[in-house]
Scaffold this motif. Structure first.
Motif, PDB file in Angstrom:
ATOM      1  N   GLN A 176       0.824  -1.204   0.000  1.00 10.42           N
ATOM      2  CA  GLN A 176       0.000   0.000   0.000  1.00 10.42           C
ATOM      3  C   GLN A 176       0.864   1.263   0.000  1.00 10.42           C
ATOM      4  N   THR A 177       1.957   1.233   0.734  1.00 11.86           N
ATOM      5  CA  THR A 177       2.856   2.392   0.753  1.00 11.86           C
ATOM      6  C   THR A 177       3.451   2.640  -0.622  1.00 11.86           C
ATOM      7  N   ASN A 180       0.755   4.039  -2.954  1.00 10.67           N
ATOM      8  CA  ASN A 180       0.514   5.471  -2.732  1.00 10.67           C
ATOM      9  C   ASN A 180       1.592   6.315  -3.408  1.00 10.67           C
ATOM     10  N   ASP A 181       2.848   5.831  -3.341  1.00  8.33           N
ATOM     11  CA  ASP A 181       3.940   6.524  -4.020  1.00  8.33           C
ATOM     12  C   ASP A 181       3.755   6.475  -5.530  1.00  8.33           C
ATOM     13  N   ARG A 200      -8.316  -0.394  -4.182  1.00  8.67           N
ATOM     14  CA  ARG A 200      -7.383   0.721  -4.003  1.00  8.67           C
ATOM     15  C   ARG A 200      -7.162   1.466  -5.311  1.00  8.67           C
ATOM     16  N   LYS A 217      -8.263   5.422  -5.589  1.00  8.90           N
ATOM     17  CA  LYS A 217      -7.196   6.386  -5.822  1.00  8.90           C
ATOM     18  C   LYS A 217      -7.271   7.023  -7.212  1.00  8.90           C
ATOM     19  N   GLU A 250       1.133   9.050  -6.534  1.00 11.24           N
ATOM     20  CA  GLU A 250       1.691  10.406  -6.434  1.00 11.24           C
ATOM     21  C   GLU A 250       2.628  10.699  -7.601  1.00 11.24           C
TER      22      GLU A 250
END
Length: 389
Positions: free
Chosen positions: A118-119, A122-123, A162, A166, A126
């Protein structure tokens, strides 16, 4: 005389070195920035032939596919930086030159979306929004690909949810812009096995199908919801529709001959035949855009579900936008009205072109410096020796 000679040589060396530095800087700026403008300024929006003076403004849409942003597992960091820089410059140049109203990204935004934590995800998101930033007045629509959440057998609710949350990308989505209707579809949800993701997608396609029928005045309409202005929809998805292989693809940027005759595996290289027929009969598209193969293809479809009913349309397979997947990335510019759709394929500078350009410019720079140095030497020799110049 000797003092003047030393000053003269020092001046020549200093001037030559300064020009060398300026030349190298220009070559860098040209090959890393200006070359994208030089190639893309030659590509423009296609014109509509059926447009009347009182018609609404057409929709101007840009379509890219298969950006495959690298994660932490695959690829060297230098390759990762280089390819992302290239895509960023190319995309921002295209946005600046063409100023599209909408941008559609047809899947495989990420190379390792199906594996990453998940980290890391997210990157990923972005980075994607940084590299492919769009200005106010331009809306980006993302379609999920198999590298984003996995092939059907590997998709978990977590992976699907996700990406959807997102990237604002549900399994099926209807986007209407001034009477032009785009249906965005998760290709991996077209498995037809009744899974929760597939059931949700099929239910939404059936709902959209009924809206289109009611809007067109069809006697098969079951509901009450209608569109303000009806036109046949444009399907956007990651997989191509069913076809046996790329053998029918004859464009210069189609799959290379070595793989063009390889048979496609349904649900892996393209949609299944059953899912293709279901989509076509449900939505009656006027155009379909897919990706996934990284190569270009144009297919003219003609479906005849009943003897008195024929559905004809063109399918475009969009080449990859990444230099990791092909040496000559492409994107499409599409001008759309309710009555007409026109497509232009835009080329980005190839890796070979950028390398050859850099070498030729550097050779030209060395030749110029040699000529400049020789000319200056002759001039100063005549000046110092008292001869007329």
């Amino acid at each position: 005389m000797e003092v003047f000679s030393r000053r003269w040589r020092y001046s020549i060396i200093n001037n030559t070195f300064s020009k060398l530095i300026l030349g190298v800087v220009f070559i860098y700026l040209y090959c890393e920035y200006l070359i994208y403008y030089v190639t893309q300024i030659q590509c423009g929006w296609p014109s509509l032939t059926k447009r009347k003076p009182n018609d609404m403004e057409p929709v101007y849409a840009m379509i890219i596919a298969d950006t495959h942003l690298l994660g932490s597992r695959n690829g060297h960091w230098l390759d990762k930086w280089r390819r992302e820089w290239q895509m960023h410059r190319a995309f921002q140049t295209a946005i600046t030159l063409h100023q599209p109203e909408a941008v559609f990204v047809l899947g495989d935004l990420f190379d390792e979306g199906k594996w990453c934590s998940q980290t890391e995800f997210n990157d990923y998101v972005e980075r994607f929004y940084h590299l492919f930033k769009v200005p106010d007045g331009t809306t980006m629509y993302a379609v999920v690909g198999n590298h984003d959440i996995g092939f059907h057998y590997r998709i978990t609710p977590h992976l699907a949810n996700r990406f959807e949350s997102k990237l604002n990308a549900p399994p099926v989505r209807l986007v209407s812009i001034r009477g032009n209707h785009f249906v965005l579809i998760n290709s991996m949800a077209m498995e037809g096995d009744g899974c929760s993701l597939c059931s949700r997608a099929v239910a939404e396609i059936d709902r959209i199908s009924d809206i289109l029928k009611c809007s067109s005045g069809s006697a098969l309409c079951k509901g009450k919801t209608k569109l303000q202005l009806y036109s046949r929809p444009i399907v956007m998805q990651h997989y191509p529709l069913y076809r046996e292989s790329d053998r029918i693809c004859t464009e210069p940027d189609a799959a290379p001959p070595s793989v063009r005759n390889n048979l496609f595996e349904e649900r892996w290289d393209c949609l299944s035949k059953e899912s293709t027929e279901y989509l076509v009969e449900s939505l009656r598209p006027r155009t379909v855009f897919g990706a996934h193969t990284h190569h270009s293809c144009l297919v003219r479809h003609s479906f005849v579900p009943t003897p008195n009913h024929k559905i004809e349309f063109i399918e475009y397979t969009v080449p990859s936008f990444s230099w990791r997947n092909r040496l000559d990335p492409k994107y499409y510019l599409v001008t759309v009205s309710p009555d007409e759709l026109k497509v232009t394929k835009c080329e980005l500078p190839s890796e070979w072109t950028m390398q050859v350009t850099a070498v030729l410019l550097f050779i030209a720079l060395l030749l110029y410096l040699k000529y400049f140095s020789r000319t200056t030497n002759v001039f100063n020799y005549k000046h110092l020796s008292g001869k007329k110049v």
